[in-house]
Design a protein around this motif. Structure first.
Motif, PDB file in Angstrom:
ATOM      1  N   THR A  31       0.847  -1.178   0.000  1.00  9.28           N
ATOM      2  CA  THR A  31       0.000   0.000   0.000  1.00  9.28           C
ATOM      3  C   THR A  31       0.884   1.230   0.000  1.00  9.28           C
ATOM      4  N   VAL A  32       0.681   2.079  -0.988  1.00 13.34           N
ATOM      5  CA  VAL A  32       1.384   3.353  -1.060  1.00 13.34           C
ATOM      6  C   VAL A  32       0.459   4.397  -0.450  1.00 13.34           C
ATOM      7  N   LEU A  33       0.926   5.077   0.577  1.00 18.47           N
ATOM      8  CA  LEU A  33       0.171   6.157   1.198  1.00 18.47           C
ATOM      9  C   LEU A  33       1.077   7.369   1.260  1.00 18.47           C
ATOM     10  N   GLU A  34       0.746   8.368   0.454  1.00 23.98           N
ATOM     11  CA  GLU A  34       1.511   9.610   0.478  1.00 23.98           C
ATOM     12  C   GLU A  34       0.694  10.663   1.210  1.00 23.98           C
ATOM     13  N   ILE A  35       1.231  11.141   2.304  1.00 19.78           N
ATOM     14  CA  ILE A  35       0.573  12.169   3.099  1.00 19.78           C
ATOM     15  C   ILE A  35       1.184  13.509   2.718  1.00 19.78           C
ATOM     16  N   GLY A  36       0.330  14.439   2.293  1.00 20.46           N
ATOM     17  CA  GLY A  36       0.825  15.705   1.765  1.00 20.46           C
ATOM     18  C   GLY A  36       1.289  15.494   0.341  1.00 20.46           C
ATOM     19  N   SER A  37       0.393  14.949  -0.484  1.00 13.58           N
ATOM     20  CA  SER A  37       0.769  14.489  -1.829  1.00 13.58           C
ATOM     21  C   SER A  37       1.104  15.600  -2.813  1.00 13.58           C
ATOM     22  N   GLY A  38       0.625  16.811  -2.572  1.00 16.16           N
ATOM     23  CA  GLY A  38       0.948  17.904  -3.488  1.00 16.16           C
ATOM     24  C   GLY A  38       0.535  17.574  -4.905  1.00 16.16           C
ATOM     25  N   SER A  39       1.494  17.451  -5.790  1.00 14.58           N
ATOM     26  CA  SER A  39       1.219  17.175  -7.201  1.00 14.58           C
ATOM     27  C   SER A  39       0.801  15.730  -7.455  1.00 14.58           C
ATOM     28  N   GLY A  40       1.098  14.814  -6.542  1.00 14.80           N
ATOM     29  CA  GLY A  40       0.787  13.402  -6.741  1.00 14.80           C
ATOM     30  C   GLY A  40       1.854  12.651  -7.513  1.00 14.80           C
ATOM     31  N   LEU A  41       2.939  13.327  -7.869  1.00 15.70           N
ATOM     32  CA  LEU A  41       3.988  12.704  -8.668  1.00 15.70           C
ATOM     33  C   LEU A  41       4.648  11.535  -7.937  1.00 15.70           C
ATOM     34  N   VAL A  42       4.924  11.696  -6.649  1.00 14.37           N
ATOM     35  CA  VAL A  42       5.579  10.627  -5.894  1.00 14.37           C
ATOM     36  C   VAL A  42       4.645   9.423  -5.761  1.00 14.37           C
ATOM     37  N   SER A  43       3.377   9.653  -5.520  1.00 14.96           N
ATOM     38  CA  SER A  43       2.404   8.551  -5.431  1.00 14.96           C
ATOM     39  C   SER A  43       2.352   7.763  -6.728  1.00 14.96           C
ATOM     40  N   SER A  44       2.225   8.476  -7.822  1.00 12.45           N
ATOM     41  CA  SER A  44       2.148   7.829  -9.128  1.00 12.45           C
ATOM     42  C   SER A  44       3.428   7.066  -9.444  1.00 12.45           C
ATOM     43  N   TYR A  45       4.558   7.691  -9.209  1.00 14.59           N
ATOM     44  CA  TYR A  45       5.843   7.059  -9.503  1.00 14.59           C
ATOM     45  C   TYR A  45       6.047   5.810  -8.648  1.00 14.59           C
ATOM     46  N   THR A  46       5.766   5.910  -7.356  1.00 19.44           N
ATOM     47  CA  THR A  46       5.974   4.781  -6.462  1.00 19.44           C
ATOM     48  C   THR A  46       5.061   3.621  -6.826  1.00 19.44           C
ATOM     49  N   HIS A  47       3.807   3.918  -7.121  1.00 19.70           N
ATOM     50  CA  HIS A  47       2.868   2.869  -7.541  1.00 19.70           C
ATOM     51  C   HIS A  47       3.395   2.140  -8.773  1.00 19.70           C
ATOM     52  N   ARG A  48       3.770   2.907  -9.766  1.00 22.67           N
ATOM     53  CA  ARG A  48       4.217   2.311 -11.021  1.00 22.67           C
ATOM     54  C   ARG A  48       5.536   1.561 -10.843  1.00 22.67           C
ATOM     55  N   LEU A  49       6.423   2.072 -10.010  1.00 21.73           N
ATOM     56  CA  LEU A  49       7.699   1.414  -9.751  1.00 21.73           C
ATOM     57  C   LEU A  49       7.480   0.052  -9.093  1.00 21.73           C
ATOM     58  N   LEU A  50       6.641   0.013  -8.071  1.00 19.82           N
ATOM     59  CA  LEU A  50       6.381  -1.248  -7.375  1.00 19.82           C
ATOM     60  C   LEU A  50       5.649  -2.248  -8.262  1.00 19.82           C
ATOM     61  N   ALA A  51       4.648  -1.773  -8.982  1.00 18.32           N
ATOM     62  CA  ALA A  51       3.861  -2.674  -9.827  1.00 18.32           C
ATOM     63  C   ALA A  51       4.680  -3.213 -10.995  1.00 18.32           C
ATOM     64  N   ALA A  52       5.473  -2.367 -11.615  1.00 14.56           N
ATOM     65  CA  ALA A  52       6.221  -2.779 -12.809  1.00 14.56           C
ATOM     66  C   ALA A  52       7.392  -3.700 -12.492  1.00 14.56           C
ATOM     67  N   THR A  53       7.920  -3.614 -11.296  1.00 17.10           N
ATOM     68  CA  THR A  53       9.120  -4.391 -10.989  1.00 17.10           C
ATOM     69  C   THR A  53       8.851  -5.565 -10.060  1.00 17.10           C
ATOM     70  N   HIS A  54       7.592  -5.786  -9.709  1.00 14.58           N
ATOM     71  CA  HIS A  54       7.281  -6.900  -8.824  1.00 14.58           C
ATOM     72  C   HIS A  54       7.483  -8.216  -9.573  1.00 14.58           C
TER      73      HIS A  54
END
Length: 122
Positions: A31-54
């Motif tokens: 579970t990716v939980l970004e608190i204070g997400s701002g632009s959402g770039l870190v959430s999107s990047y982390t999700h895609r990084l974990l999903a693509a490399t699992h």
């Protein structure tokens, strides 16, 4: 809210560099939980990084036989402009996830209840 800057990209580089450690620490369905997400770039990047490399997404035979791997992603911010920016970023990057306006993790407390969690601070 401010545009993604050096600190955003340093965090993203750190996540990529520490990906093998994250795989060991994270539960089967991270579970990716970004608190204070701002632009959402870190959430999107982390999700895609974990999903693509699992390992479940690494295709052994051909592209049609890969098994989809689920990553739950939540972005939370108190600022309504940041909430809209995070939603737009996730949508633009075709990242499944939820964006909520709230303080800290109160917005996703029910979804996180009972899940195995790790506090990973980078």
């Amino acid at each position: 809210m401010y545009e993604p800057a050096e600190d955003t990209f340093l965090l993203m580089e750190g996540l990529e560099r520490d990906l093998n450690c994250l795989r060991v620490l994270l539960p089967q369905i991270p579970t990716v939980l970004e608190i204070g997400s701002g632009s959402g770039l870190v959430s999107s990047y982390t999700h895609r990084l974990l999903a693509a490399t699992h390992p479940l997404n690494i295709n052994i035979a051909n592209a049609d036989s890969s098994i989809p791997f689920q990553v739950s992603t939540y972005a939370v911010d108190l600022n309504p402009y940041a909430v809209e920016a995070s939603r737009a970023t996730l949508q633009r990057n075709a990242t499944p996830g939820e964006v909520r306006q709230s303080d800290l993790a109160a917005a996703v407390a029910d979804e996180l209840h009972g899940r195995q969690t790790r506090n990973i601070i980078t």
